[in-house]
Scaffold this motif. Structure first.
Motif, mmCIF file in Angstrom:
data_model
loop_
_atom_site.group_PDB
_atom_site.id
_atom_site.type_symbol
_atom_site.label_atom_id
_atom_site.label_comp_id
_atom_site.label_asym_id
_atom_site.label_seq_id
_atom_site.Cartn_x
_atom_site.Cartn_y
_atom_site.Cartn_z
ATOM 1 N N PHE A 75 6.764 -3.627 7.122
ATOM 2 C CA PHE A 75 7.613 -2.485 7.455
ATOM 3 C C PHE A 75 7.309 -1.361 6.474
ATOM 4 C CE2 PHE A 75 10.016 -4.685 4.238
ATOM 5 C CZ PHE A 75 10.675 -3.693 3.521
ATOM 6 N N ILE A 76 7.802 -0.168 6.782
ATOM 7 C CA ILE A 76 7.621 0.997 5.919
ATOM 8 C C ILE A 76 8.934 1.247 5.192
ATOM 9 C CG2 ILE A 76 7.156 3.472 5.878
ATOM 10 C CD1 ILE A 76 5.440 3.018 8.404
ATOM 11 N N GLY A 77 8.863 1.433 3.878
ATOM 12 C CA GLY A 77 10.057 1.679 3.085
ATOM 13 C C GLY A 77 9.811 2.764 2.057
ATOM 14 N N CYS A 78 10.870 3.237 1.461
ATOM 15 C CA CYS A 78 10.787 4.288 0.454
ATOM 16 C C CYS A 78 10.348 3.687 -0.877
ATOM 17 C CB CYS A 78 12.142 4.969 0.303
ATOM 18 S SG CYS A 78 12.110 6.339 -0.867
ATOM 19 N N SER A 79 9.501 4.404 -1.617
ATOM 20 C CA SER A 79 9.033 3.931 -2.924
ATOM 21 C C SER A 79 10.138 4.013 -3.975
ATOM 22 C CB SER A 79 7.820 4.725 -3.375
ATOM 23 O OG SER A 79 8.142 6.092 -3.491
ATOM 24 N N ALA A 80 11.222 4.716 -3.694
ATOM 25 C CA ALA A 80 12.328 4.847 -4.636
ATOM 26 C C ALA A 80 13.388 3.758 -4.448
ATOM 27 C CB ALA A 80 12.970 6.225 -4.484
ATOM 28 N N TYR A 81 13.061 2.688 -3.710
ATOM 29 C CA TYR A 81 14.002 1.583 -3.528
ATOM 30 C C TYR A 81 14.318 0.980 -4.886
ATOM 31 C CZ TYR A 81 15.914 -2.889 -2.022
ATOM 32 O OH TYR A 81 16.728 -3.963 -1.834
ATOM 33 N N PRO A 82 15.533 0.637 -5.231
ATOM 34 C CA PRO A 82 16.775 0.539 -4.477
ATOM 35 C C PRO A 82 17.633 1.801 -4.479
ATOM 36 C CG PRO A 82 17.079 -0.502 -6.593
ATOM 37 C CD PRO A 82 15.653 -0.015 -6.543
ATOM 38 N N ASP A 83 17.168 2.887 -5.115
ATOM 39 C CA ASP A 83 17.953 4.125 -5.108
ATOM 40 C C ASP A 83 18.033 4.720 -3.703
ATOM 41 O OD1 ASP A 83 18.372 3.927 -7.846
ATOM 42 O OD2 ASP A 83 16.505 5.001 -8.297
ATOM 43 N N CYS A 84 16.941 4.614 -2.944
ATOM 44 C CA CYS A 84 16.904 5.097 -1.564
ATOM 45 C C CYS A 84 16.636 3.908 -0.653
ATOM 46 C CB CYS A 84 15.810 6.151 -1.400
ATOM 47 S SG CYS A 84 15.664 6.764 0.285
ATOM 48 N N LEU A 85 17.444 3.715 0.382
ATOM 49 C CA LEU A 85 17.351 2.539 1.244
ATOM 50 C C LEU A 85 16.672 2.814 2.581
ATOM 51 C CD1 LEU A 85 20.925 1.098 0.609
ATOM 52 C CD2 LEU A 85 18.790 0.437 -0.498
ATOM 53 N N CYS B 262 14.810 11.255 0.764
ATOM 54 C CA CYS B 262 14.699 11.691 -0.628
ATOM 55 C C CYS B 262 13.357 12.333 -0.975
ATOM 56 C CB CYS B 262 14.944 10.509 -1.566
ATOM 57 S SG CYS B 262 13.652 9.258 -1.499
ATOM 58 N N ASN B 263 12.448 12.471 -0.013
ATOM 59 C CA ASN B 263 11.136 13.102 -0.178
ATOM 60 C C ASN B 263 10.189 12.365 -1.125
ATOM 61 O OD1 ASN B 263 11.625 15.171 1.667
ATOM 62 N ND2 ASN B 263 12.684 16.385 0.106
ATOM 63 N N GLN B 264 10.463 11.104 -1.465
ATOM 64 C CA GLN B 264 9.523 10.284 -2.236
ATOM 65 C C GLN B 264 8.450 9.752 -1.290
ATOM 66 O OE1 GLN B 264 9.551 9.567 -5.575
ATOM 67 N NE2 GLN B 264 11.282 10.963 -5.849
ATOM 68 N N GLU B 265 7.352 9.199 -1.841
ATOM 69 C CA GLU B 265 6.297 8.648 -1.000
ATOM 70 C C GLU B 265 6.770 7.372 -0.310
ATOM 71 O OE1 GLU B 265 1.825 9.607 -2.280
ATOM 72 O OE2 GLU B 265 2.870 8.272 -3.661
ATOM 73 N N LEU B 266 6.247 7.124 0.899
ATOM 74 C CA LEU B 266 6.550 5.909 1.635
ATOM 75 C C LEU B 266 5.510 4.848 1.300
ATOM 76 C CD1 LEU B 266 7.484 7.367 5.132
ATOM 77 C CD2 LEU B 266 9.034 6.517 3.378
ATOM 78 N N VAL B 267 5.920 3.573 1.346
ATOM 79 C CA VAL B 267 5.016 2.461 1.052
ATOM 80 C C VAL B 267 5.102 1.421 2.164
ATOM 81 C CG1 VAL B 267 5.000 2.721 -1.457
ATOM 82 C CG2 VAL B 267 6.774 1.362 -0.384
ATOM 83 N N LEU B 268 4.016 0.687 2.343
ATOM 84 C CA LEU B 268 3.963 -0.409 3.299
ATOM 85 C C LEU B 268 4.385 -1.666 2.553
ATOM 86 C CD1 LEU B 268 3.064 -1.167 6.186
ATOM 87 C CD2 LEU B 268 0.818 -1.640 5.242
ATOM 88 N N LYS C 283 0.838 -1.189 0.000
ATOM 89 C CA LYS C 283 0.000 0.000 0.000
ATOM 90 C C LYS C 283 0.882 1.250 0.000
ATOM 91 C CE LYS C 283 -3.570 2.289 2.691
ATOM 92 N NZ LYS C 283 -4.293 2.339 3.934
ATOM 93 N N VAL C 284 0.539 2.199 -0.843
ATOM 94 C CA VAL C 284 1.236 3.481 -0.859
ATOM 95 C C VAL C 284 0.634 4.329 0.257
ATOM 96 C CG1 VAL C 284 1.710 5.556 -2.198
ATOM 97 C CG2 VAL C 284 1.688 3.340 -3.327
ATOM 98 N N LEU C 285 1.473 4.885 1.105
ATOM 99 C CA LEU C 285 1.020 5.710 2.223
ATOM 100 C C LEU C 285 0.978 7.160 1.758
ATOM 101 C CD1 LEU C 285 3.187 4.032 5.011
ATOM 102 C CD2 LEU C 285 0.794 3.594 4.497
ATOM 103 N N SER C 286 -0.167 7.576 1.218
ATOM 104 C CA SER C 286 -0.294 8.927 0.666
ATOM 105 C C SER C 286 -0.166 9.968 1.777
ATOM 106 C CB SER C 286 -1.626 9.081 -0.065
ATOM 107 O OG SER C 286 -2.686 8.791 0.815
ATOM 108 N N GLY C 287 0.451 11.074 1.433
ATOM 109 C CA GLY C 287 0.642 12.150 2.405
ATOM 110 C C GLY C 287 1.898 11.994 3.241
ATOM 111 N N THR C 288 2.684 10.954 2.991
ATOM 112 C CA THR C 288 3.941 10.761 3.722
ATOM 113 C C THR C 288 5.102 10.946 2.764
ATOM 114 O OG1 THR C 288 3.975 8.385 3.284
ATOM 115 C CG2 THR C 288 2.909 9.100 5.318
#
Length: 188
Positions: free
Chosen positions: A83-93, A69-75, A59-64
């Protein structure tokens, strides 16, 4: 059909797919990382493919936004659960545990010093099987671990700096975790 061949068939279920490397049938097998398709011609052919992707975006956590890197966070689903991770993975860890900020602030306010090393604090952790335990945050230098919730009180018998809260058959009790002490409070 013999019992051994029946056990082998139930252990390795056949798939309708064939191996892209050698053309042999693929079998569904279970491993440490979960179910996978493996070539029936193993060890001559070592082809395998996981049945499920490990870190599917749930799930994309909108508003986060990611603090790095200021990209959206995803579950995401990982080896040890959600866990919560960056949607820009693997560029952002960037990753974070799935817990509320209020819970983290409450834990920081009630930090208990480690009685073993006297440098770290006892923090709440969770094993990969979901069991809660308390360990020193100075790990790997200090490997002090408790299975029960620590209480910031001295033991009246041995003067150990912490006690633990344990549910016994009759009620909750405050118990000394030091080996050889054996102090138990009256039921709470």
């Amino acid at each position: 059909m013999s019992k051994a061949s029946q056990a082998l068939e139930t252990h390795h279920e056949k798939s309708s797919e064939t191996c892209p490397q050698c053309g042999s049938p693929l079998h569904i097998r279970n491993g440490k990382q979960g179910p996978f398709l493996g070539c029936s011609n193993y060890p001559e052919c070592e082809y395998l493919r996981p049945l499920h992707e490990k870190s599917e975006i749930k799930k994309v956590l909108s508003g986060t936004s990611c603090p790095l890197c200021n990209q959206e966070l995803v579950l995401k689903q990982g080896r040890y659960g959600l866990f919560i991770g960056c949607s820009a993975y693997p560029d952002c860890l960037h990753t974070a545990q799935l817990s509320e900020k209020k819970e983290q602030q409450a834990e920081k306010e009630s930090e208990i010093s480690c009685p073993s090393c006297k440098k770290g604090h006892l923090i709440k952790r969770q094993s990969r099987y979901g069991k809660t335990f308390y360990a020193c945050d100075n790990y790997p230098s200090c490997k002090y671990v408790l299975n029960d919730k620590p209480v910031n009180e001295f033991c009246p018998d041995c003067h150990w700096p912490i006690m633990v809260e344990r549910k016994t058959a009759s009620a909750f009790r405050i118990i000394c975790p030091k080996k050889g002490c054996g102090y138990r409070s009256k039921p709470i």
